[in-house]
Design a protein around this motif. Sequence first.
Motif, short mmCIF file in Angstrom:
data_model
loop_
_atom_site.label_atom_id
_atom_site.label_comp_id
_atom_site.label_asym_id
_atom_site.label_seq_id
_atom_site.Cartn_x
_atom_site.Cartn_y
_atom_site.Cartn_z
N ALA A 278 9.72 0.91 4.24
CA ALA A 278 10.25 -0.38 3.82
C ALA A 278 11.49 -0.15 2.98
O ALA A 278 11.56 0.79 2.23
CB ALA A 278 9.19 -1.09 3.00
N LEU B 50 13.36 -0.11 0.18
CA LEU B 50 13.05 -0.30 -1.22
C LEU B 50 14.33 -0.60 -2.00
O LEU B 50 15.43 -0.19 -1.61
CB LEU B 50 12.39 0.96 -1.78
CG LEU B 50 11.05 1.28 -1.12
CD1 LEU B 50 10.51 2.59 -1.64
CD2 LEU B 50 10.06 0.17 -1.37
N ARG C 107 10.51 -6.51 -7.05
CA ARG C 107 11.59 -5.68 -6.51
C ARG C 107 12.67 -5.43 -7.57
O ARG C 107 13.28 -4.35 -7.61
CB ARG C 107 12.19 -6.36 -5.27
CG ARG C 107 11.31 -6.23 -4.03
CD ARG C 107 11.80 -7.11 -2.89
NE ARG C 107 13.14 -6.73 -2.48
CZ ARG C 107 13.43 -5.76 -1.62
NH1 ARG C 107 12.45 -5.08 -1.06
NH2 ARG C 107 14.67 -5.48 -1.29
N HIS D 74 11.25 -2.78 -9.74
CA HIS D 74 11.25 -1.53 -8.98
C HIS D 74 12.66 -0.92 -9.00
O HIS D 74 12.83 0.31 -9.14
CB HIS D 74 10.80 -1.81 -7.54
CG HIS D 74 10.48 -0.57 -6.77
ND1 HIS D 74 10.00 -0.61 -5.47
CD2 HIS D 74 10.58 0.77 -7.07
CE1 HIS D 74 9.81 0.61 -5.03
NE2 HIS D 74 10.16 1.48 -5.98
N TYR E 126 2.50 -4.35 -5.08
CA TYR E 126 2.99 -4.74 -3.75
C TYR E 126 1.81 -5.16 -2.86
O TYR E 126 1.89 -6.14 -2.10
CB TYR E 126 3.76 -3.59 -3.10
CG TYR E 126 5.21 -3.51 -3.51
CD1 TYR E 126 6.06 -4.60 -3.33
CD2 TYR E 126 5.75 -2.33 -4.03
CE1 TYR E 126 7.41 -4.52 -3.69
CE2 TYR E 126 7.09 -2.25 -4.39
CZ TYR E 126 7.91 -3.34 -4.23
OH TYR E 126 9.25 -3.28 -4.57
N HIS F 18 2.40 -7.40 0.39
CA HIS F 18 3.44 -6.58 1.02
C HIS F 18 2.92 -5.16 1.18
O HIS F 18 3.32 -4.23 0.48
CB HIS F 18 4.72 -6.63 0.18
CG HIS F 18 5.43 -7.95 0.28
ND1 HIS F 18 6.58 -8.13 1.01
CD2 HIS F 18 5.12 -9.15 -0.24
CE1 HIS F 18 6.96 -9.39 0.93
NE2 HIS F 18 6.09 -10.04 0.17
N HIS G 187 5.44 -2.23 1.83
CA HIS G 187 6.09 -1.70 0.63
C HIS G 187 5.14 -0.80 -0.16
O HIS G 187 5.53 0.25 -0.65
CB HIS G 187 6.56 -2.85 -0.28
CG HIS G 187 7.82 -3.50 0.19
ND1 HIS G 187 8.88 -2.81 0.72
CD2 HIS G 187 8.20 -4.81 0.18
CE1 HIS G 187 9.85 -3.65 1.03
NE2 HIS G 187 9.47 -4.87 0.72
N SER H 267 4.90 2.50 1.51
CA SER H 267 6.12 3.28 1.31
C SER H 267 6.14 3.93 -0.07
O SER H 267 6.50 5.11 -0.22
CB SER H 267 7.35 2.38 1.47
OG SER H 267 7.47 1.94 2.79
#
Length: 607
Positions: A23, A25, A60, A63, A86, A91, A94, A97
């Motif tokens: 994903a 990021l 996000r 992150h 996530y 999600h 994510h 990942s």
Amino acid sequence: MPSTFLLTPTQPPPPPPPKHSPAKLPTTTSSAVAPPTTHFPSADKLALLIDNVKSVHHLREIHAAVLRRGLERHHSILAFKLQRSYSSLGHLHHSLSVFNLTPDPTVFSWTAIIYAHAHRGLFHHSLALYSQMLQTSVQPNNFTFSSLLKGLPFEPAVALHCHVIKFGFCNDLYITTCLVDAYARGGDVVSAQKLFDEMPERSLVSITAMITCYAKHGKLAEARKVFDEMEEERDVVCWNVMIDGYTQHGLPNEALLLFRKMLAEEKRKNSKVRPNEVTVLAVLSSCGQLGALESGRWVHSYIKNNGVQVNVQVATALIDMYCKCGGLEDARKVFDGINGKDVVAWNSMIMGYAIHGFCEEAFRLFDEMHGMGVSPTDITFIAVLSACGHSGLVAKGWEIDPDPVLWGTLLWACRLHNNASLGEEVVEFIVSHNLANSGTYVLLSNMYAAAGDWEGVAKIRSRMKDCGVEKEPGCSSIEVNNKVHEFLAGDLRHPKSKEIYLMLEEMNCWLKAKGYTPKTDIILHDLGEQQKEQSLEVHSEKLALAFGLISTRPGTPIKIVKNLRVCLDCHAVMKMMSKITGRKIVMRDRNRFHHFENGSCSCGDFW
């Protein structure tokens, strides 16, 4: 998934979960989270922000701030919290990942990603991740097993049970509870009971799981024993499981008695056992099975006065109950009050009109449903076809959709017209298409008996025995003063049996004075004429009617529920008694409602 997969952790693991394209990021940060570079939030502050995040957009941003400072390499707790957040926000790609980029993930990271997949029903992926974890020499903990087991299909759960023992978690309360639930869902009641009996301690959840297991598989005595032993611990879920168990297995009286006990418990204690939507769904179903209209109305009143949410499902259950109890007008009021009716609600109301023989109303509602843009289901067509069948509108039925449901009606027509040869063909069709029940064979046996073909009767009985089919005993019930009274043929168990049989004798005098002749040709056994007449006199619906006549005020309607199709003789008696007594008699048999009034029946003698 093969059970051997989990038994040998050193073997090569199955294919891992499909690798999502990593994903994308975040690589930048927003000033809302990361102020000027000289005032970056600390790792602890970022961890706190992650714990309280409300949206994936905000996550996000956080992150991005973590990546910008390179904190993920030195603060594994941040990577773990990002991975878990996530997942909780839906999600999963994510989350996976982040996990894949985590160096040397701990058992907590493994467990979190396993749980994220299992929680969404992606059991193959969660098991593959578990196998990969074992390959990295990370040993599972109790949360790993509980995450895997909850909702896991039966076979892999059994295999995983071996690992529970291997890694020393067989005494963990939560894990054992999950295993009890898995065995219960798989139908292995013996193993579930063995695990339950060996538990060193039991939680409310584990006890509820065992009650659910027993109730689901019809072991209601065992379920009730565990339920009664709980005493002060019971919550609304336990009560619901027990009440629904009685309802689902044809013990509606027991369900209603337990519901009343639940209400007394609620009044004595607190809201922990307050009935909810699940409770009333089961109770309404029981009222419908019994045809207990007054009890059903009381439950409806309880729903309105105690804050039980009347969603579409509850409203549909009310419609179904009222229709089965003869309260068609009440059903329509509930139906008209539903906002956003789904197809199930439409089907229930259409079927209600159908079983009462109001075919035109059923057709009108079907057309209205179609005009509203609600797509019909197979149940809709069965309901409309039932309306056709109950009204003799064969041509109308063919206009809509010919269906095997009509074969049952055709078989009864063969019985009415004593056409045994055609009846044999119909039975062969019904049996070959797995549509037969005990009534199918009994109807054909009746035809042979009516023709005096006792060899044919014996043949059918032999066939029933070979197929393991048992004739369901006839039972009729009547509700008087909110209490349901049940009768079998020739029943002597009722406290008022003497008065009931005296009324039967009086009824027979009235009937014979009006020219009634018993239809002895329907008796299956090779008996003398007098014995046949005596057998007919004590049919369960006649006992129920006699009890109704001595227990209710003159002129009030009498409502009877019969578990089988009403016989020709009882149908004729009900018609005559409605005229003799000046009472409306409403009877629900297995197929439909019969409204007897002034010597005629709403079915037009077609049922």
